[in-house]
Design a protein around this motif. Structure first.
Motif, PDB file in Angstrom:
ATOM      1  N   ARG A 161     -13.482  36.660  32.785  1.00 32.77           N
ATOM      2  CA  ARG A 161     -13.172  35.465  32.011  1.00 32.77           C
ATOM      3  C   ARG A 161     -11.985  35.722  31.094  1.00 32.77           C
ATOM      4  O   ARG A 161     -11.105  34.876  30.927  1.00 32.77           O
ATOM      5  N   GLN A 162     -11.926  36.914  30.506  1.00 29.60           N
ATOM      6  CA  GLN A 162     -10.822  37.268  29.629  1.00 29.60           C
ATOM      7  C   GLN A 162      -9.524  37.403  30.422  1.00 29.60           C
ATOM      8  O   GLN A 162      -8.451  36.982  29.958  1.00 29.60           O
ATOM      9  N   LEU A 171     -21.299  24.231  25.480  1.00 29.57           N
ATOM     10  CA  LEU A 171     -20.495  24.190  24.255  1.00 29.57           C
ATOM     11  C   LEU A 171     -19.174  23.470  24.497  1.00 29.57           C
ATOM     12  O   LEU A 171     -18.718  22.677  23.649  1.00 29.57           O
ATOM     13  N   ILE A 172     -18.551  23.726  25.633  1.00 31.18           N
ATOM     14  CA  ILE A 172     -17.281  23.073  25.967  1.00 31.18           C
ATOM     15  C   ILE A 172     -17.447  21.552  25.986  1.00 31.18           C
ATOM     16  O   ILE A 172     -16.649  20.811  25.394  1.00 31.18           O
ATOM     17  N   LEU A 224     -16.540  34.757  22.251  1.00 28.91           N
ATOM     18  CA  LEU A 224     -17.638  33.900  22.682  1.00 28.91           C
ATOM     19  C   LEU A 224     -18.318  34.454  23.926  1.00 28.91           C
ATOM     20  O   LEU A 224     -19.525  34.288  24.115  1.00 28.91           O
ATOM     21  N   GLY A 225     -17.526  35.118  24.785  1.00 33.04           N
ATOM     22  CA  GLY A 225     -18.098  35.683  26.000  1.00 33.04           C
ATOM     23  C   GLY A 225     -19.152  36.750  25.725  1.00 33.04           C
ATOM     24  O   GLY A 225     -20.023  36.998  26.554  1.00 33.04           O
ATOM     25  N   VAL A 265      -7.085  30.627  21.557  1.00 32.71           N
ATOM     26  CA  VAL A 265      -8.407  30.624  22.197  1.00 32.71           C
ATOM     27  C   VAL A 265      -8.462  31.652  23.313  1.00 32.71           C
ATOM     28  O   VAL A 265      -9.425  32.430  23.418  1.00 32.71           O
ATOM     29  N   GLN A 266      -7.417  31.681  24.154  1.00 28.13           N
ATOM     30  CA  GLN A 266      -7.436  32.593  25.296  1.00 28.13           C
ATOM     31  C   GLN A 266      -7.414  34.056  24.858  1.00 28.13           C
ATOM     32  O   GLN A 266      -8.116  34.894  25.434  1.00 28.13           O
ATOM     33  N   LEU A 267      -6.612  34.358  23.867  1.00 29.66           N
ATOM     34  CA  LEU A 267      -6.430  35.757  23.474  1.00 29.66           C
ATOM     35  C   LEU A 267      -7.511  36.277  22.525  1.00 29.66           C
ATOM     36  O   LEU A 267      -7.764  37.479  22.493  1.00 29.66           O
TER      37      LEU A 267
END
Length: 417
Positions: free
Chosen positions: A142-143, A297-298, A285-286, A277-279
């Motif tokens: 995901r990251q 949540l999304i 959250l993962g 958010v991505q970095l």
């Protein structure tokens, strides 16, 4: 490839991202996205100079989305067969040709052809996401895909900034800049991209059947994820496609109606939120949210943001709505694609990523039409209501149909079907 071989391949991957492989990919996607960001702000005015109506502009965008939806699964599948690097190079070369054609265009038909060709370069994201999946473990996938999406956000900011400066020179100057950026991407891919080789197995008929696209889409979790993705991107497409009209009619900034410059601020803010958010937020959250809870949540953030936007009468309230919606969308794509990827063998990552990209393109064709029809009647409340209803539908499906503990949470890939 059998599930056992797939597991052995993934077991050899570290639980930490290899940034030596991710940084060149980040640069490639950033350059590609910057090219897009440089062209989009000037494209409607470029067409207007040729005498095109808003309807023609819509047809051009729909044509690009159609070619993108057709090309994404195919190019993803080709990247499984021939490798991510080759498909990235091929799509970037097509992007260079299409941008050159656009810069030299003297007719609307030529612009239409150029954007159709550019839609075929969707293999850039499909292959890039598959490359990220190849070079990450289930716990970091995901990251890794988030890195690709962060590159998209950074590229959009850079491209829009360049376009705002260069468009004062001429409307073709940003297009030539996009051409230079795409050519730079070819160079980085040729000399900077390493690894990403697909693990193959001697072909035999039983395994071919097991890894077929039909077998992959036959997985029940994947079917649910596909429906959830459609709900997400359809709601988001309905919202974003009519947002400029809504803002122009409802909001005032420094004594005048919100216009292109103010809308550019929102686009820039969305890009910044995407990167942050991505970095940072996605990895955090993962660690605490399961796949299912993160998807819920999304949708929760989506609903809060949509409702707030519909009720907002001041800029700070609107800013809060944009924060919620942009954060949700930034979390979404890497979460969905990572969830899809852990349920298929590694040699089919490309076709799955391509299929996911095609789903986004299909909603990009249909959602603006529906939203435009509703907003065209002046029914802003019905527009927001429809968007919220679709988002709630996606949340309910995710909450009731996705497993409470998926294979992606345990770090073990599911069998392909």
């Amino acid at each position: 490839m059998s599930a056992g071989i797939c597991s052995k391949h993934e077991a050899g991957l570290s639980d930490r991202l290899d940034w030596r492989l991710m940084l060149p990919l980040f640069a490639i996607v950033t350059l590609y996205a910057a090219g897009i960001g440089a062209v989009l702000p000037v494209l409607p005015f470029y067409l207007r100079e040729m005498g095109a109506s808003p309807l023609v502009f819509g047809i051009v965008l729909a044509t690009e989305a159609l070619s993108l939806s057709a090309a994404s699964p195919l190019l993803g599948q080709l990247s499984d067969r021939f490798g991510r690097r080759r498909v990235l190079l091929a799509s970037q070369v097509v992007a260079v040709v299409s941008l050159l054609l656009l810069a030299l265009a003297q007719s609307i038909f030529t612009v239409l052809l150029a954007r159709f060709l550019f839609g075929l370069t969707a293999g850039n994201f499909s292959a890039a996401a598959a490359y990220a999946a190849d070079n990450s473990s289930p716990t970091t996938r995901r990251q890794a895909i988030g890195v690709v999406n962060a590159a998209l956000g950074l590229g959009a900011i850079v491209g829009a900034g360049l376009s705002s400066v260069l468009s004062d020179i001429s409307l073709t100057a940003p297009i030539y800049m996009a051409l230079a950026l795409s050519a730079s991407g070819v160079v980085v891919t040729t000399f900077g991209l390493k690894g990403g080789k697909v693990v193959r197995q001697a072909t035999d008929e039983p395994d071919r059947e097991r890894i077929s696209l039909r077998a992959i889409t036959g997985h029940p979790v994947i079917r649910v994820l596909v429906i959830v993705m459609l709900c997400h991107f359809f709601a988001y497409g309905m919202y974003t496609s009519q947002l400029p009209i809504y803002l122009a009619d409802r909001f005032v900034w420094n004594g005048h109606a919100l216009g292109p410059r103010e809308f550019a601020y929102i686009i820039a803010a969305d890009g910044v939120i995407n990167i942050l958010v991505q970095l940072f937020l996605l990895g955090l959250l993962g660690r605490f949210f399961s796949e299912r809870r993160l998807i819920i949540l999304i949708f929760a953030l989506f609903c809060i943001g949509f409702l707030t936007a519909g009720l907002a009468s001041t800029i700070p309230v609107l800013a809060f709505a944009v924060l919620c919606i942009s954060t949700a969308d930034a979390l979404a794509k890497p979460t969905y694609l990572a969830a899809l990827s852990v349920h298929v063998p590694s040699e089919r990552q490309g076709v799955v990523m391509g299929t996911g990209q095609a789903l986004v393109a299909v909603t990009d064709i249909a959602s603006p039409v529906m939203a435009g029809f509703i907003v065209g009647l002046g029914l802003y409340g019905a527009w927001i209501g429809a968007v919220v209803a679709i988002a709630i539908t996606g949340a309910v499906i995710a909450a009731t149909r996705l497993p409470r503990q998926s294979d992606s949470e345990t770090g073990t890939p599911a069998p392909p079907g």
